[in-house]
Design a protein around this motif. Sequence first.
Motif, PDB file in Angstrom:
ATOM      1  N   SER A  16       0.836  -1.204   0.000  1.00  0.00           N
ATOM      2  CA  SER A  16       0.000   0.000   0.000  1.00  0.00           C
ATOM      3  C   SER A  16       0.871   1.255   0.000  1.00  0.00           C
ATOM      4  O   SER A  16       0.562   2.253  -0.657  1.00  0.00           O
ATOM      5  N   ARG A  17       1.991   1.201   0.697  1.00  0.00           N
ATOM      6  CA  ARG A  17       2.898   2.347   0.728  1.00  0.00           C
ATOM      7  C   ARG A  17       3.507   2.602  -0.651  1.00  0.00           C
ATOM      8  O   ARG A  17       3.742   3.747  -1.044  1.00  0.00           O
ATOM      9  N   THR A  18       3.765   1.519  -1.383  1.00  0.00           N
ATOM     10  CA  THR A  18       4.319   1.662  -2.729  1.00  0.00           C
ATOM     11  C   THR A  18       3.360   2.446  -3.624  1.00  0.00           C
ATOM     12  O   THR A  18       3.783   3.290  -4.421  1.00  0.00           O
ATOM     13  N   VAL A  19       2.049   2.176  -3.480  1.00  0.00           N
ATOM     14  CA  VAL A  19       1.051   2.906  -4.267  1.00  0.00           C
ATOM     15  C   VAL A  19       1.228   4.404  -4.048  1.00  0.00           C
ATOM     16  O   VAL A  19       1.304   5.195  -4.996  1.00  0.00           O
ATOM     17  N   GLN A  20       1.338   4.785  -2.779  1.00  0.00           N
ATOM     18  CA  GLN A  20       1.445   6.213  -2.488  1.00  0.00           C
ATOM     19  C   GLN A  20       2.813   6.763  -2.887  1.00  0.00           C
ATOM     20  O   GLN A  20       2.931   7.922  -3.294  1.00  0.00           O
ATOM     21  N   ALA A  21       3.854   5.919  -2.778  1.00  0.00           N
ATOM     22  CA  ALA A  21       5.198   6.376  -3.167  1.00  0.00           C
ATOM     23  C   ALA A  21       5.252   6.681  -4.667  1.00  0.00           C
ATOM     24  O   ALA A  21       5.947   7.601  -5.089  1.00  0.00           O
ATOM     25  N   VAL A  22       4.530   5.906  -5.467  1.00  0.00           N
ATOM     26  CA  VAL A  22       4.492   6.182  -6.907  1.00  0.00           C
ATOM     27  C   VAL A  22       3.944   7.591  -7.127  1.00  0.00           C
ATOM     28  O   VAL A  22       4.475   8.379  -7.909  1.00  0.00           O
ATOM     29  N   ILE A  23       2.889   7.924  -6.394  1.00  0.00           N
ATOM     30  CA  ILE A  23       2.285   9.254  -6.543  1.00  0.00           C
ATOM     31  C   ILE A  23       3.238  10.335  -6.054  1.00  0.00           C
ATOM     32  O   ILE A  23       3.407  11.373  -6.697  1.00  0.00           O
ATOM     33  N   GLU A  24       3.888  10.069  -4.921  1.00  0.00           N
ATOM     34  CA  GLU A  24       4.814  11.074  -4.375  1.00  0.00           C
ATOM     35  C   GLU A  24       5.916  11.371  -5.385  1.00  0.00           C
ATOM     36  O   GLU A  24       6.367  12.503  -5.517  1.00  0.00           O
ATOM     37  N   GLN A  25       6.319  10.357  -6.129  1.00  0.00           N
ATOM     38  CA  GLN A  25       7.399  10.547  -7.094  1.00  0.00           C
ATOM     39  C   GLN A  25       6.883  11.048  -8.450  1.00  0.00           C
ATOM     40  O   GLN A  25       7.651  11.562  -9.247  1.00  0.00           O
ATOM     41  N   SER A  26       5.591  10.856  -8.707  1.00  0.00           N
ATOM     42  CA  SER A  26       5.090  11.136 -10.047  1.00  0.00           C
ATOM     43  C   SER A  26       3.768  11.910  -9.995  1.00  0.00           C
ATOM     44  O   SER A  26       2.692  11.327 -10.097  1.00  0.00           O
ATOM     45  N   HIS A  27       3.870  13.228  -9.822  1.00  0.00           N
ATOM     46  CA  HIS A  27       2.679  14.090  -9.830  1.00  0.00           C
ATOM     47  C   HIS A  27       3.099  15.492 -10.233  1.00  0.00           C
ATOM     48  O   HIS A  27       4.290  15.816 -10.245  1.00  0.00           O
ATOM     49  N   ASP A  28       2.127  16.303 -10.588  1.00  0.00           N
ATOM     50  CA  ASP A  28       2.401  17.719 -10.844  1.00  0.00           C
ATOM     51  C   ASP A  28       1.296  18.561 -10.214  1.00  0.00           C
ATOM     52  O   ASP A  28       0.491  18.042  -9.433  1.00  0.00           O
ATOM     53  N   ALA A  29       1.249  19.833 -10.579  1.00  0.00           N
ATOM     54  CA  ALA A  29       0.305  20.739  -9.920  1.00  0.00           C
ATOM     55  C   ALA A  29      -1.152  20.338 -10.197  1.00  0.00           C
ATOM     56  O   ALA A  29      -2.048  20.661  -9.415  1.00  0.00           O
ATOM     57  N   ASN A  30      -1.384  19.624 -11.296  1.00  0.00           N
ATOM     58  CA  ASN A  30      -2.763  19.258 -11.653  1.00  0.00           C
ATOM     59  C   ASN A  30      -3.207  17.913 -11.104  1.00  0.00           C
ATOM     60  O   ASN A  30      -4.398  17.604 -11.151  1.00  0.00           O
ATOM     61  N   GLY A  31      -2.267  17.112 -10.653  1.00  0.00           N
ATOM     62  CA  GLY A  31      -2.665  15.812 -10.125  1.00  0.00           C
ATOM     63  C   GLY A  31      -1.615  14.745 -10.332  1.00  0.00           C
ATOM     64  O   GLY A  31      -0.423  15.028 -10.477  1.00  0.00           O
ATOM     65  N   ILE A  32      -2.099  13.502 -10.329  1.00  0.00           N
ATOM     66  CA  ILE A  32      -1.219  12.338 -10.413  1.00  0.00           C
ATOM     67  C   ILE A  32      -0.802  12.120 -11.871  1.00  0.00           C
ATOM     68  O   ILE A  32      -1.559  12.452 -12.794  1.00  0.00           O
ATOM     69  N   VAL A  33       0.393  11.569 -12.066  1.00  0.00           N
ATOM     70  CA  VAL A  33       0.853  11.190 -13.410  1.00  0.00           C
ATOM     71  C   VAL A  33       1.220   9.707 -13.344  1.00  0.00           C
ATOM     72  O   VAL A  33       2.343   9.355 -13.008  1.00  0.00           O
ATOM     73  N   TRP A  34       0.247   8.826 -13.608  1.00  0.00           N
ATOM     74  CA  TRP A  34       0.497   7.394 -13.388  1.00  0.00           C
ATOM     75  C   TRP A  34       1.381   6.794 -14.471  1.00  0.00           C
ATOM     76  O   TRP A  34       1.142   7.016 -15.663  1.00  0.00           O
TER      77      TRP A  34
END
Length: 571
Positions: free
Chosen positions: A448-466
Motif C-alpha cells: 500500500s505504501r508503494t502505491v502512495q510512493a508512486v504518486i509522491e514521485q510522479s505528480h504535478d500541480a494538476n494531479g497524479i501522473v500514473w
Amino acid sequence: MKWSKLMIQTLREDPGDAEIDSHKLMVRAGLMKKAAGGLYTYLPLGMRVLNKVQRIVREEMDRAGAQEIVMPILQPAELWKTSGRWESMGPGMFRLKDRGAHDYALSPTAEEMVTDLVKGVVSSYRQLPVTVYQIQWKFRDEIRPRFGLMRSKEFLMKDAYSFDVSLDAADASYMAMFEAYKRVFARCGLKAYPVEADTGDIGGKFSHEFHVLADSGEDGIAFCGGCGYAANLEKAERRVAPRADAPCGEMETIPTPGAKTIDEVSKFMGVPGSAFVKSLVYLADGRPVMVCVPGDRDVNEVKLRHFLDAKKVELADFETVLRATGANAGSVGPVKPADASLRIVCDQELRGAKGCIVGANRDDHHIKNVDLDRDAKIAPGDYADLVVVRDGDICAKCGQPLAIRRGIEVGHVFKLGTKYTDAFKAVYKNDSLEERTMVMGCYGIGVSRTVQAVIEQSHDANGIVWPASVAPFQVCICLLDPDNADAAQVAAKLESELEAKGIDVIVDDRQERPGVKFKDADLIGFTVRVVVGAKGLAAGGVEVKRRCDEKSATRVVPPAEAAEAVASLLA
Ligand SMILES: [Zn+2]
C-alpha cells in the motif's frame, strides 16, 4: 468501463489532515477515503492500483522461486513469547484477548509464525532452500498516524521468508530477492534505490532498504556521487582528515552558570559549537560509558552499540551520570570524571584535539584549553566513527563528499541468521543425519505504501501522473458529447479496440462540462487521455495526449487510427 457506473468521488479541496502531496492526491483523486485515524477504505480506483501493484509483486516473487502462502493475521501470544518479542515489540503491537482470555497479537510481521510453520514441514536438507511469501494486512499501533498510507495503522505488505542450510547458502536466497525487488519497483515505474542498512548482530553487507527519493521522505540517506555508496543514516560511515591543532596553554576552569546545552554555553562564551566536546553518559548493557563527539555533532547510537559490542545502549539516568562524573548532564566531560575508571570513547574526529572546551564534571562549570591526549584518559583504541553523517561529510569508501537526501522506504531485504530458528529450534537433518539450525532471511515490501510512493514521485500541480503499469485505467476517453450518437459510437468502438489490445479504458460519459472532465482526468492521472467530441470529429479526428506530456504534444488522429496511436504512446 463507463465513468457513470463507477463510484468515483473527486475533490477540489485538499483534505485538512494531509501534509504531503501524495496523501492529498490519494484522497482528492478518489483512490481512498479515510475511515478513521490511520485507517482507509480503498475505493474502486484505488483498489485497481493496489491490485496492479500486487500482481507485479506476485509475478516477481513467483519468478524468483518464492511460494505464496497466507498466514493468519491473528497470532497467538505464545509464538511471540518464544522469540522474546511479546515484550520487545512494545506498545506498537496491537494486542487483544479472546473470550477465553488468551492473548493474541494482530500481526505486524510474521517471522515467528513462519518459523513455526516451516519447522513443522521441513526436516531434511533435501527440502531446502525454501522461500515462502504472503501478501497480507499488517497492523501497527501508531501513536500519530500521518501521511496517509505512509504511516497508517493498517497496511498491506508482502512479506517473504527464506530458509537455508547455511549462512553461505542464504546469500543466494538473499540475492534472488534483492534482484526481484529491483524488478518489482522498476515495473511499478518507481526509481527505488537499494541503500545499505544496519544488520544488527549479523554483520556484513546483508541488509538493504529500498528507498524512493522524495523531499517528504521520513528517512535520511547518504549518497556518494563518487562511488555510488548509499546507506541510511544509521549505517552511513564517513572518513575524517587527521587534525593538526596548534598546541594550547594550560587548562582553565570557567563558570558557565545556567548554561546546559552546547548552544547555551557557546552563546555564553562566544565560541562556535565545533570548539566544544559534547560529552554524554550512556549505559551499555547497564555499564556506564562516556561518549564524546564534536560539539556540533550527534551521537549515532547504532554505531555506538556496535562499537561497544552491546545489546542495548541508552542514555544514563541522572543518578548514574552524577555518580560517574560528579556533575549533572550538561556539565560533564572527559577530564577527570569522579569515577576514574569510567571508560571514555570518542568520535574519530577528536583524535589529537587540542584547545577544546569540555564540561568540568562540576555543575555550571566548563574547562577550556583542553588537550585530550594530555588532559584526558582515553585509550587509543577508543576512537571510532560514532556520529551521524551529514551533508558534505567525506565518503569512507572513496573520499568524495556525501549528499544527504530524503527517502521513503518501500522495501527491505534482511539476512536474519538464526535468531528465530534458534528460538524455535527449527532444525533439519544434514546428509550425515546430524541436526543443524536453518538460516533465515526476511524480505518486506510495503504494497500500500508503494502505491502512495508512486504518486509522491510522479505528480504535478494538476494531479497524479500514473506510469502505465499501475494506473487505475491506462486510458481515459473523455466523451464530450455523450448525447451525440456519432461521438458515442466512436468512443465505444475505440474502447473495445483498446480492450482487445489488453489496455484498460474508462470512458467519461458523464453529463459534465469539458473543463470538469479534463480537470478530473488530470487529477486522477490516467496515462493517456483521448478526447472524443462532435466538433473534433467534424474536423477529422480525436485528440490523443499522454498525461506526462505538455499540451503542445496533443495529436489529432482519425478515429480509425486512434487505437494504434494510443497503444504506441503506452509502449
Ligand atoms: Zn564514495
